[in-house]
Design a protein around this motif. Structure first.
Motif, PDB file in Angstrom:
ATOM      1  N   PHE A  16      11.248   2.368  25.136  1.00  0.00           N
ATOM      2  CA  PHE A  16      12.249   3.172  25.837  1.00  0.00           C
ATOM      3  C   PHE A  16      12.406   4.609  25.350  1.00  0.00           C
ATOM      4  N   TYR A  17      11.895   4.945  24.179  1.00  0.00           N
ATOM      5  CA  TYR A  17      12.177   6.262  23.611  1.00  0.00           C
ATOM      6  C   TYR A  17      11.833   7.379  24.589  1.00  0.00           C
ATOM      7  N   GLY A  18      10.607   7.377  25.103  1.00  0.00           N
ATOM      8  CA  GLY A  18      10.179   8.447  25.994  1.00  0.00           C
ATOM      9  C   GLY A  18      10.958   8.498  27.285  1.00  0.00           C
ATOM     10  N   LYS A  19      11.312   7.328  27.816  1.00  0.00           N
ATOM     11  CA  LYS A  19      12.089   7.289  29.056  1.00  0.00           C
ATOM     12  C   LYS A  19      13.488   7.858  28.828  1.00  0.00           C
ATOM     13  N   LYS A 120       2.467  21.984  22.267  1.00  0.00           N
ATOM     14  CA  LYS A 120       2.917  21.146  23.385  1.00  0.00           C
ATOM     15  C   LYS A 120       2.517  19.689  23.162  1.00  0.00           C
ATOM     16  N   VAL A 121       1.266  19.485  22.772  1.00  0.00           N
ATOM     17  CA  VAL A 121       0.755  18.130  22.573  1.00  0.00           C
ATOM     18  C   VAL A 121       1.552  17.401  21.496  1.00  0.00           C
ATOM     19  N   ILE A 122       1.782  18.059  20.366  1.00  0.00           N
ATOM     20  CA  ILE A 122       2.510  17.436  19.255  1.00  0.00           C
ATOM     21  C   ILE A 122       3.934  17.069  19.665  1.00  0.00           C
ATOM     22  N   PHE A 123       4.606  18.000  20.319  1.00  0.00           N
ATOM     23  CA  PHE A 123       5.987  17.762  20.755  1.00  0.00           C
ATOM     24  C   PHE A 123       6.062  16.592  21.733  1.00  0.00           C
ATOM     25  N   ILE A 124       5.132  16.537  22.656  1.00  0.00           N
ATOM     26  CA  ILE A 124       5.134  15.486  23.681  1.00  0.00           C
ATOM     27  C   ILE A 124       4.770  14.129  23.086  1.00  0.00           C
ATOM     28  N   LYS A 126       5.476  13.083  20.190  1.00  0.00           N
ATOM     29  CA  LYS A 126       6.650  12.567  19.470  1.00  0.00           C
ATOM     30  C   LYS A 126       7.766  12.154  20.423  1.00  0.00           C
ATOM     31  N   ASN A 127       8.105  13.023  21.375  1.00  0.00           N
ATOM     32  CA  ASN A 127       9.320  12.811  22.144  1.00  0.00           C
ATOM     33  C   ASN A 127       9.139  12.042  23.453  1.00  0.00           C
ATOM     34  N   ILE A 128       7.958  12.065  24.019  1.00  0.00           N
ATOM     35  CA  ILE A 128       7.748  11.321  25.259  1.00  0.00           C
ATOM     36  C   ILE A 128       7.166   9.938  24.973  1.00  0.00           C
ATOM     37  N   PHE A 129       6.371   9.836  23.903  1.00  0.00           N
ATOM     38  CA  PHE A 129       5.740   8.547  23.592  1.00  0.00           C
ATOM     39  C   PHE A 129       6.283   7.909  22.323  1.00  0.00           C
ATOM     40  N   GLY A 130       7.253   8.563  21.684  1.00  0.00           N
ATOM     41  CA  GLY A 130       7.925   7.955  20.534  1.00  0.00           C
ATOM     42  C   GLY A 130       7.013   7.713  19.345  1.00  0.00           C
ATOM     43  N   LEU A 131       5.952   8.524  19.201  1.00  0.00           N
ATOM     44  CA  LEU A 131       5.030   8.329  18.080  1.00  0.00           C
ATOM     45  C   LEU A 131       5.646   8.861  16.789  1.00  0.00           C
ATOM     46  N   HIS A 132       5.338   8.202  15.690  1.00  0.00           N
ATOM     47  CA  HIS A 132       5.808   8.650  14.390  1.00  0.00           C
ATOM     48  C   HIS A 132       4.935   9.799  13.888  1.00  0.00           C
ATOM     49  N   ILE A 133       5.482  10.566  12.970  1.00  0.00           N
ATOM     50  CA  ILE A 133       4.771  11.736  12.443  1.00  0.00           C
ATOM     51  C   ILE A 133       3.431  11.328  11.833  1.00  0.00           C
ATOM     52  N   LYS A 134       3.417  10.207  11.126  1.00  0.00           N
ATOM     53  CA  LYS A 134       2.182   9.742  10.496  1.00  0.00           C
ATOM     54  C   LYS A 134       1.107   9.446  11.540  1.00  0.00           C
ATOM     55  N   GLU A 135       1.503   8.821  12.657  1.00  0.00           N
ATOM     56  CA  GLU A 135       0.551   8.510  13.729  1.00  0.00           C
ATOM     57  C   GLU A 135      -0.011   9.790  14.344  1.00  0.00           C
ATOM     58  N   ILE A 136       0.866  10.769  14.552  1.00  0.00           N
ATOM     59  CA  ILE A 136       0.421  12.045  15.120  1.00  0.00           C
ATOM     60  C   ILE A 136      -0.537  12.739  14.166  1.00  0.00           C
ATOM     61  N   SER A 137      -0.242  12.645  12.884  1.00  0.00           N
ATOM     62  CA  SER A 137      -1.107  13.253  11.865  1.00  0.00           C
ATOM     63  C   SER A 137      -2.509  12.659  11.912  1.00  0.00           C
ATOM     64  N   GLU A 138      -2.581  11.337  12.072  1.00  0.00           N
ATOM     65  CA  GLU A 138      -3.883  10.660  12.081  1.00  0.00           C
ATOM     66  C   GLU A 138      -4.728  11.027  13.294  1.00  0.00           C
ATOM     67  N   CYS A 139      -4.080  11.277  14.439  1.00  0.00           N
ATOM     68  CA  CYS A 139      -4.865  11.565  15.651  1.00  0.00           C
ATOM     69  C   CYS A 139      -5.157  13.044  15.816  1.00  0.00           C
ATOM     70  N   THR A 140      -4.333  13.913  15.210  1.00  0.00           N
ATOM     71  CA  THR A 140      -4.547  15.354  15.358  1.00  0.00           C
ATOM     72  C   THR A 140      -5.253  15.971  14.153  1.00  0.00           C
TER      73      THR A 140
END
Length: 403
Positions: A16-19, A120-124, A126-140
């Motif tokens: 539900f986070y992104g919604k 834009k990608v990082i912000f989205i 986190k906030n639209i898909f509810g990803l944690h910072i660690k997950e974003i770090s691993e993919c970016t």
């Protein structure tokens, strides 16, 4: 029972986070992003205390939305940032909108001028898909500190660039470049779900996240009918088809050892349905071709790997991704082209962090027959950096064979 309650909240968070963020963003706008984030976190915290066993709300999303929206209003009133508290409608009478506004929000943010695509990608994520910072770090491949700074900068930039902009945009207002940004985001989200490093799940697949990316890509394709989006859908479907065979008895099954009989034929048919040769090559088409080649190959011999190598070289002409270089490096080693593999490996080492897991595994695999001691040291270091039980067991069981 308490753990069970926490599990319900945790699964709701991802779902539900992104919604929630999109629904609140559509009402309050970019000026109140920080308040929206705090309110959503508070609503989940309150759900931990309020959702007693056998008393979980029938409509969890609606409950969370009303609590979060009230929280935003209370923050605004406390800070006296509005001349009148009646600027927004009372939340007690407000229902959670049925429409999923995530794609619309992503497109709206993608249109923002003077905000870099990376931010834009990082912000989205986190906030639209509810990803944690660690997950974003691993993919970016960005540090967690850099991601925190990017998100903070994004809030300020979006506040400036979206001021006065109409959220209720029509799809006709969206440019090709903005659609390409959304495709990149969905691609990143799917990859995070398909190869999850989360210690909270037993598997290495977050299937819900993959299916969310697929669903939004389908809406994007229906709206704009771009060949690139169709090929992105094809790629997603090829990968999704293998999920039933990717993990068995809580153990990872390598691609080449998977039972093809367990692959989902509906997804395979759908993948070939979406796969469409474009007038101008795009990376999603080539990557989908690579997936289809692997899945339809009857032999994984040197001839097969040389065909894969050709496709990866085409891919690199379209996208200078270090991950694709790493995949090419592995393919070269499988084709017994070790000198080329080692030369490329040196290049990739300058582009990826030393602790990157797949870089380490490919390097260990290439050197296992010529530099055995070094290969073993690399594996030991990888195991120190991995807390995910299922991956540790896989590496330990396969450290003397192909990865």
């Amino acid at each position: 029972m308490k753990n069970k309650n926490a599990s319900v909240v945790e699964s709701s968070y991802r779902t539900f986070y992104g919604k929630l963020f999109s629904a609140l963003f559509s009402q309050f706008g970019a000026n109140y992003v920080s308040e929206i984030e705090d309110a959503i976190q508070n609503s989940f915290y309150k759900s931990l205390k309020s959702w007693k066993p056998n008393q979980v709300p029938t409509n969890k999303e609606n409950w969370l939305f009303i609590v979060a929206r009230n929280d935003v209003l209370n923050q605004i009133k406390r800070e006296s940032r509005l001349q009148t508290a009646n600027h927004f409608t009372s939340t007690e009478e407000t229902e959670n909108p049925n429409e999923d506004l995530r794609l619309k929000t992503v497109l709206f943010l993608a249109k923002s001028k003077n905000v870099s695509s990376k931010v834009k990608v990082i912000f989205i994520l986190k906030n639209i898909f509810g990803l944690h910072i660690k997950e974003i770090s691993e993919c970016t491949l960005l540090s967690q500190d850099a991601i925190y700074k990017s998100i903070s900068r994004a809030k300020k930039d979006f506040r400036k660039t979206t001021k006065g902009a109409d959220f209720d945009l029509t799809f006709k207002q969206v440019s090709e470049n903005e659609i390409a940004i959304v495709e990149e985001i969905l691609y990143a989200v799917f990859n995070i779900g398909f190869d999850s490093f989360s210690e909270k799940i037993k598997s290495i697949i977050n299937e819900d996240l993959c299916l969310e990316a697929l669903a939004l890509a389908k809406i994007l394709s229906d709206q704009f009918e771009r060949t690139t989006t169709k090929n992105l859908l094809a790629l997603f479907c090829f990968h999704l088809a293998r999920i039933p065979s990717k993990v068995k008895n809580d153990k990872i099954i390598s691609f080449f050892e998977q039972d093809k009989k367990n692959w989902n034929n509906d997804f395979i048919k759908l993948a070939f349905h979406y796969l469409e040769k474009p007038e101008k090559l795009n990376k999603y088409y080539v990557e989908a071709l690579i997936a289809s080649k692997h899945m339809t190959a009857t032999k994984n011999d040197i001839k097969h790997w040389n065909e894969i190598i050709k496709l990866y070289k085409i891919m690199l002409s379209l996208s200078n991704s270090p991950i694709m270089k790493l995949n090419l490096c592995y393919s070269l080693s499988k084709a017994q082209r070790m000198d080329e593999a080692k030369e490329l490996l040196q290049m990739v080492e300058n582009e990826l962090p030393n602790e990157h897991i797949y870089l380490s595994l490919v390097k260990a695999n290439i050197f296992k027959n010529t530099k055995t001691l070094e290969s073993e040291k690399i594996i030991d270091q990888v195991l120190k950096n991995i807390n995910q039980k299922i991956r540790r067991e896989y590496i330990l069981e396969n450290m003397s064979s192909d990865f």
